[in-house]
Design an enzyme around this catalytic site. Structure first.
Site, PDB file in Angstrom:
ATOM      1  N   SER A 165      -1.953  -5.587  -4.782  1.00 27.44           N
ATOM      2  CA  SER A 165      -0.119  -6.542  -4.692  1.00 27.44           C
ATOM      3  C   SER A 165       0.097  -6.294  -6.699  1.00 27.44           C
ATOM      4  O   SER A 165      -0.658  -5.484  -7.542  1.00 27.44           O
ATOM      5  CB  SER A 165      -0.859  -8.190  -4.012  1.00 27.44           C
ATOM      6  OG  SER A 165      -1.575  -8.320  -5.369  1.00 27.44           O
ATOM      7  N   LYS A 166       1.224  -7.509  -6.385  1.00 23.43           N
ATOM      8  CA  LYS A 166       1.510  -7.332  -7.792  1.00 23.43           C
ATOM      9  C   LYS A 166       1.236  -8.382  -8.669  1.00 23.43           C
ATOM     10  O   LYS A 166       1.053  -7.813 -10.130  1.00 23.43           O
ATOM     11  CB  LYS A 166       2.624  -8.325  -7.646  1.00 23.43           C
ATOM     12  CG  LYS A 166       3.910  -8.297  -6.837  1.00 23.43           C
ATOM     13  CD  LYS A 166       4.807  -7.810  -8.095  1.00 23.43           C
ATOM     14  CE  LYS A 166       5.882  -6.748  -7.798  1.00 23.43           C
ATOM     15  NZ  LYS A 166       5.339  -5.198  -8.101  1.00 23.43           N
ATOM     16  N   ARG A 167      -0.080  -9.251  -8.790  1.00 28.05           N
ATOM     17  CA  ARG A 167      -0.941  -9.330  -9.179  1.00 28.05           C
ATOM     18  C   ARG A 167      -1.914  -8.141 -10.264  1.00 28.05           C
ATOM     19  O   ARG A 167      -2.291  -7.561 -11.197  1.00 28.05           O
ATOM     20  CB  ARG A 167      -2.315  -9.877  -9.369  1.00 28.05           C
ATOM     21  CG  ARG A 167      -1.883 -11.368  -8.681  1.00 28.05           C
ATOM     22  CD  ARG A 167      -3.126 -11.685  -8.539  1.00 28.05           C
ATOM     23  NE  ARG A 167      -3.650 -10.646  -6.518  1.00 28.05           N
ATOM     24  CZ  ARG A 167      -4.810 -10.781  -6.332  1.00 28.05           C
ATOM     25  NH1 ARG A 167      -5.832 -11.096  -7.174  1.00 28.05           N
ATOM     26  NH2 ARG A 167      -5.406 -10.275  -5.120  1.00 28.05           N
TER      27      ARG A 167
END
Length: 495
Positions: free
Chosen positions: A259-261
């Site tokens: 994910s974005k993280r």
RNA sequence: GGGGAUAUCGUCUAGAGGUUAGGACGAGGGAUUUUCAGUCCUUAAGCCGGGGUUCGAUUCCCCGUAUCCCUACCA
């Protein structure tokens, strides 16, 4: 029988790299086996915020960028269209009705509130969640329908549910993982047709795969858990299920869904940063597939097609290694014809505002000199922007200069003498070329009884404002006599 | 809570019933050199745990554990 495979993205945004990887697997498989690659848009979720038609363009562009263009899709059409599910609604209704008629499905009038309350109660009690099949019997259904009609004051909406067999087992034949047996008792009566008239994945996919003649379904491992319901729908129609393969998911460094993280996840982000299509494709293919005992990682497209097989698909999740992607991209950059990289870097520089659009003759000349010098230290095309900055931007002393570099190299005691001598030499030198420049500076170092490095470093800092970059003489050559002299003068005056 | 899948260096992976468990990224060291990078050489680093089966298991089977996925009128 020719192979027909499909890539079935839903427009919930810009496509995820994991999603494109399954597209690549499908494409490679069909190139290897011969057949057709179909792309079908699964836009049956109209929930606000989840349906994002803007994403369609990114899906198309991503496939084009990779070169994995479908033989049949909504862009070009084909023999078994339409390839957009929202344009096939009557079909799904027709097939849902068939299932009801044959007793494999039933209408359900239960309200969302009842379903939700039931689920919460089940969770509170710690018992398995699922529909209580209240509408599965004729009596129960009529009772619920009447009750809802009284509540609403009109004919209540209904969904169509699959009448999952209550006993026995459903076997999913996965080409890589083998047969997986599910106890039918553990499977819910899946909703097939929603109240808004749109089908759910299970109905839409079963119908479309059948109608489109899909022979192999290669889709993410997140579908494996629900594969029994998928197969049960197909069985209910009396069709033969396609061969199934579930490549493992791609995870982030903490083993959670990528994910974005973790960094970039959307394919288009990688494109913008300057990853080459062949690097992206090569990397993504290797994330969950291997050519076997061949100790190689870099493959051309024909080599991949030749080697690809479903057996090589691994069975466990893979963590997305950004470093390795970068390394691979660097390899491909260095393998590319310089002209191609120059062109792509110019685009990056235009995007960053360092070069005008269209580029001027002067900008073009500088770019053609500089970019080849930077190719070997580039891993991602966008890195050209900081590298090129001192060459395309006016450089003011001391604002544009790296502080540490200035402290270390522009405060040596011989700096004034050095700069004056260099100005003198650079003004007079006939050939403004790397070799001549180097000869001149080496001579100067000897004359001044300085180490070569003691000359090189201050000069580089004075002219480019930093300690890193291409070889000094190539840099001077690219920059040109005029700018070089101008920078030396301004540093000399300011010091 | 129920169901399913998976498990080899930090990461991606190869591998076979008996191997010095191989390669790549990353990390460390060295060479090249004009900085960074690149290139070349090199070092460290791994079979989840417990039971079986077997002369022998990291490999086959079972259990455990861990992780991931599903458990929506999302896909």
């Amino acid at each position: 029988m020719p192979v027909r495979v499909r890539y079935a993205p839903s427009p919930t945004g810009s496509p995820h790299v994991g999603n494109l990887r399954t597209a690549i697997y499908n494409w490679l498989f069909v190139k290897k086996m011969g057949g057709q690659f179909i792309a079908r848009l699964e836009d049956t979720d109209r929930t606000p915020g989840r349906y994002m038609p803007e994403g369609i363009w990114d899906i198309e562009e991503s496939l084009r960028y990779l070169g994995t263009i479908p033989d049949e899709w909504w862009v070009s059409g084909g023999s078994s269209g339409p390839y957009i599910q929202s344009e096939r609604l009557p079909l799904y209704k027709e097939y849902a009705d068939k299932l009801i008629a044959s007793g494999h499905a039933y209408r359900c009038y239960c309200s969302r509130e009842r379903l939700e309350a039931m689920r919460q109660e089940q969770q509170a009690k710690g018992i398995p969640t699922g529909y209580d099949r209240c509408c599965r019997s004729d009596d129960g259904r009529e009772e619920m329908r009447t009750k809802r009609r009284e509540e609403l004051g009109h004919e209540p909406p209904c969904v169509v549910r699959l009448a999952m067999p209550l006993e026995g087992q459903t076997v999913v034949h996965d080409l890589v993982k083998g047969d997986i047996v599910y106890d039918n008792r553990t499977q819910d009566d899946q909703v097939l047709l929603k109240t808004d008239g749109f089908p759910t994945y299970f109905l839409a996919c079963a119908v479309d795969d059948h109608l489109m003649g899909v022979t192999h379904v290669i889709r993410g491992d997140d579908w494996l858990s629900s594969a029994a319901k998928f197969v049960a729908v197909i069985n209910a129609f009396g069709w033969d299920p396609p061969a199934l393969v579930h490549p493992p998911l791609i995870m982030g460094s903490d083993r959670k869904k990528l994910s974005k993280r973790h960094g970039s996840t959307q394919f288009t982000e990688f494109v913008e940063q300057g990853y080459l299509p062949e690097a992206l494709l090569n990397f993504l293919v290797l994330l969950g597939w291997s050519a076997g005992d061949e100790n190689r990682e870099l493959f051309t497209l024909p080599e991949l097609i030749e080697r690809f097989s479903l057996e090589g698909i691994s069975e466990h999740p893979a963590i997305f290694d950004y470093d390795k992607l970068k390394w691979m991209n660097g390899m491909y950059i260095r393998q590319s014809p310089p002209g191609r990289i120059i062109g792509l870097c110019i685009q990056q520089l235009q995007k960053a505002g360092l070069i005008s659009n269209p580029p001027s003759e002067i900008e073009l000349e500088l770019a053609r000199k500089l970019i080849p010098l930077e190719i070997e230290r580039m891993k991602v095309l966008s890195e050209i922007v900081p590298m090129a900055e001192p060459f395309f931007h006016e450089l003011r002393f001391p604002e544009g200069y790296d502080e540490k570099a200035v402290t270390k190299w522009l405060h040596v005691e011989y700096i004034h003498a050095l700069l004056r001598n260099e100005i003198d030499i650079f003004t007079k030198i006939e050939n403004w070329e790397p070799t001549s420049l180097e000869t001149a500076i080496r001579t100067l170092a000897e004359d001044m009884q300085l180490k070569f490095a003691g000359v090189i470093h201050p000069t580089r800092v004075a002219v480019t404002g930093r300690t890193v970059g291409p070889g000094l003489f190539e840099a001077l050559w690219a920059l040109g006599r005029e700018t070089t002299l101008q920078r030396l003068h301004s540093v000399l005056e300011a010091l």
